[in-house]
Scaffold this active site. Structure first.
Site, PDB file in Angstrom:
ATOM      1  CD  GLU A 296       4.417  -8.995   0.448  1.00 48.63           C
ATOM      2  OE1 GLU A 296       5.304  -9.334  -0.343  1.00 48.63           O
ATOM      3  OE2 GLU A 296       3.281  -8.659   0.076  1.00 48.63           O
TER       4      GLU A 296
ATOM      5  CE  LYS B 119       4.938  -5.847  -2.556  1.00 52.40           C
ATOM      6  NZ  LYS B 119       3.751  -6.649  -2.577  1.00 52.40           N
TER       7      LYS B 119
ATOM      8  CE  LYS C 188       2.507  -2.477  -1.317  1.00 49.78           C
ATOM      9  NZ  LYS C 188       1.582  -3.033  -0.314  1.00 49.78           N
TER      10      LYS C 188
HETATM   11  N1  HSE Z   1       1.518  -7.791   1.769  1.00 46.30           N
HETATM   12  C1  HSE Z   1       0.993  -6.624   1.109  1.00 46.30           C
HETATM   13  C2  HSE Z   1       0.039  -5.937   2.071  1.00 46.30           C
HETATM   14  C3  HSE Z   1       0.208  -6.951  -0.111  1.00 46.30           C
HETATM   15  O1  HSE Z   1      -0.267  -6.478   3.127  1.00 46.30           O
HETATM   16  O2  HSE Z   1      -0.404  -4.856   1.749  1.00 46.30           O
HETATM   17  C4  HSE Z   1       0.834  -6.697  -1.421  1.00 46.30           C
HETATM   18  O3  HSE Z   1       1.556  -5.528  -1.510  1.00 46.30           O
END
Ligand code: HSE
Length: 433
Positions: A192, A107, A207
């Site tokens: 992440e 993303k 996103k």
């Molecule tokens: N780290 C992201 C979340 C997952 O916690 O939604 C992948 O986009």
């Protein structure tokens, strides 16, 4: 059956291995559904000897994923490395230039470099697909681009980060503090690599920028996203919010306002009995509001090997079946440059938490600060004494322009009874079900 679609995978972490597992376990079903087999031919990862949950020994190994993007015997390169620049960007560009399709779960790459990459994909006549980049377990790219393609959207919003949703719902359920719960989220593998991307709202902003472009036909514009994370939400906020009939969620919201597009990521209070309130843990949920469809709501896991691999395979199946889509739904030259609407233009209600000295006249002073800025209060209550004798005052306002609200808080902060800077959370009205 036709020739197989040949695929090379760059990155063999959980999603890469998950993709191999889906393509192996469901090989026949996938081939039947898209009219030809999907065959993995090559892979690349940092460490060849690492023990993995899939046998990769029959695939051609490349130490360098960028070389693989140029030289592998593959129609599609799957990019599962991550990051908006460096290797991920290089290999995507090389793959497109070499006339290969690219499927990515990245993303950051799509939000920050997607506009340029879409032009490169068009120049080579290839697909750049990224269903896995946004809320893996929810096919929201397909939904906005195709399933709801006949609609004009007024608003798209949702819970876009599973880590934040896990932290907020666990703090709510247990009364535990932020740092403590963040550690759990990291141990569970939701966060992440750099957890600040999750908790400071950057991941949700990536996103949201992608969804905004798809919904409104605009050039993806991550730089304009207003981003506020969840670090300042304290355990007491959940208690006060619950008493007032709300739950606390980190939302990404995009829509049209005053001829421009807003893209905002921030914590919100939402009706405890309304849409999204029951979406807890690491789940994501997205609402799209279209002129013909009305409200359309989606919920699913936003991260993890299975949901993300499921989305990667869906993109591969489209390519295998010859279904072509423009990267951001329309040709790049038709994407608009929309004016960005600043969050100061937001009109809505606010929850304000003040920490003040428990002394005569404080309520009157708070009331006059709000009156001076023409802000109408729905409620004002005094809560919990601290051991040092200070109290929380919690205010809920009626709808007001955000800039007016900020001016009032700035004035309040100067007041001698104020023990710390005022804290606020926007109240978002998501309407009924
Ligand atoms: N780290 C992201 C979340 C997952 O916690 O939604 C992948 O986009």
């Amino acid at each position: 059956m036709s020739e197989p679609l040949k695929v090379a995978i760059a990155g063999l972490g959980t999603v890469g291995i998950g993709t191999i597992q889906v393509l192996t376990i469901h090989a026949d079903q996938v081939a039947a559904r898209c009219g030809r087999p999907i065959q993995i031919t090559a892979v690349s990862a940092r460490n060849r000897r690492r023990k993995r949950d899939a046998d990769v020994s029959s695939y051609v190994w490349f130490d360098d994923p960028v070389v693989m993007a140029k030289e592998a015997d593959a129609d599609v390169i799957v990019e599962l490395i991550g990051g908006s620049s460096g290797v991920a960007l290089d290999l995507t560009r090389e793959a497109l230039a070499a006339g290969r399709h690219v499927v990515t779960a990245n993303k950051a790459l799509m939000a920050e470099a997607g506009a340029g990459l879409a032009i490169e994909a068009e120049a080579s006549g290839k697909t750049l697909a990224y269903e896995a980049a946004v809320a893996g377990g929810i096919p929201i790219i397909k939904a906005l681009r195709e399933g709801l393609g006949g609609n004009s959207f007024s608003r798209v919003l949702g819970i876009l980060n599973g880590t934040c949703n896990y932290i907020l719902s666990t703090m709510d359920a247990t009364g535990r503090d932020f740092d403590d719960v963040l550690k759990d989220a990291q141990d569970l593998g939701y966060a992440e690599a750099d957890p600040s991307f999750d908790i400071d709202g950057v991941d949700a902003a990536h996103k949201l920028a992608i969804l905004s472009s798809l919904a409104f036909g605009t050039k993806v514009d991550f730089e304009s996203v207003y981003v506020e994370g969840i670090r300042n939400v304290i355990a007491k906020d959940f208690e006060y919010a619950r008493d007032l009939g709300y739950r606390v969620k980190l939302l990404g919201l995009t829509g049209e306002l005053d001829g421009g597009i807003y893209q905002w990521v921030h914590p919100c209070l939402i009706d405890a009995h309304g849409p999204l309130a029951a979406v807890d843990g690491s789940f994501n949920a997205i609402i799209a509001e279209g002129d013909f469809v009305g409200r359309s709501t989606y919920e699913g896991r936003g991260a993890g090997a299975g949901p993300t691999a499921s989305a990667v395979v869906a993109d591969l199946m489209d390519i295998a079946a010859g279904r072509f889509n423009h990267t951001f739904a329309v040709p790049s030259e038709d994407l608009r440059n929309a004016a960005s609407v600043q969050v100061e233009k937001r009109v809505g209600a606010y929850y304000v938490r003040l920490k003040v000295l428990d002394q005569a006249g404080v309520f009157a002073d708070v009331g006059s600060a709000f009156r001076d800025h023409r802000i109408s209060m729905e409620s004002i209550i005094q809560r919990d004494h601290d051991s040092d004798g200070n109290v929380h005052v919690v205010i809920v306002t009626h709808d007001v322009l955000e800039s007016q609200m900020m001016d009032a808080l700035e004035d309040l902060e100067k007041h001698e009874a104020m023990v710390e800077a005022p804290h606020f959370i926007r109240i978002e009205n998501l309407g009924g079900e």
